[in-house]
Design a protein around this motif. Sequence first.
Motif, short mmCIF file in Angstrom:
data_model
loop_
_atom_site.label_atom_id
_atom_site.label_comp_id
_atom_site.label_asym_id
_atom_site.label_seq_id
_atom_site.Cartn_x
_atom_site.Cartn_y
_atom_site.Cartn_z
N GLU A 1 -1.12 -6.26 -0.02
CA GLU A 1 0.10 -6.65 -0.72
C GLU A 1 -0.24 -7.86 -1.57
OE1 GLU A 1 3.54 -5.36 2.49
OE2 GLU A 1 3.09 -7.48 2.21
N GLU B 1 4.46 -7.48 -2.98
CA GLU B 1 4.57 -6.09 -3.37
C GLU B 1 3.35 -5.30 -2.91
OE1 GLU B 1 7.28 -4.88 -4.78
OE2 GLU B 1 8.19 -6.85 -5.06
N HIS C 1 2.72 -0.10 -5.53
CA HIS C 1 3.91 -0.26 -6.37
C HIS C 1 3.61 -0.96 -7.69
CE1 HIS C 1 6.89 0.00 -2.75
NE2 HIS C 1 6.13 1.07 -2.88
#
Length: 115
Positions: free
Chosen positions: A18, A34, A38
């Motif tokens: 992330e 995120e 994504h």
Amino acid sequence: MYHVDKIINVRTRKNKKEFLVKWKGYSESDSTWEPEAHLSCKQLIKEFLENQDEEKEEEEEEEEYEVDEILETRKRKGVREFLIKWNGYSKSTATWEPETNLSCESLIKQFMSGR
């Protein structure tokens, strides 16, 4: 639609990367974590990770170990080596080092004279 301004940090959660993302037009306090899947800013991610690797290498190079004590000596393949206890580390982490890697001549002389 949100646009990534820059990648600030990285972490791994549940075996997935992330990234802490600063969004264009928003303050850093509005940054969010995120999942990599994504994000569509592969070049920014690549640059961030490369920069992080370079910084880690520089930190490792800058770390200087100081000899605390010489524990033993031996000869291997004609090279004199010393078992070194490093300052700030326990004896269990001592390492064998060739004399040419060491810059503690006075400790070496002191150790050798006591043998």
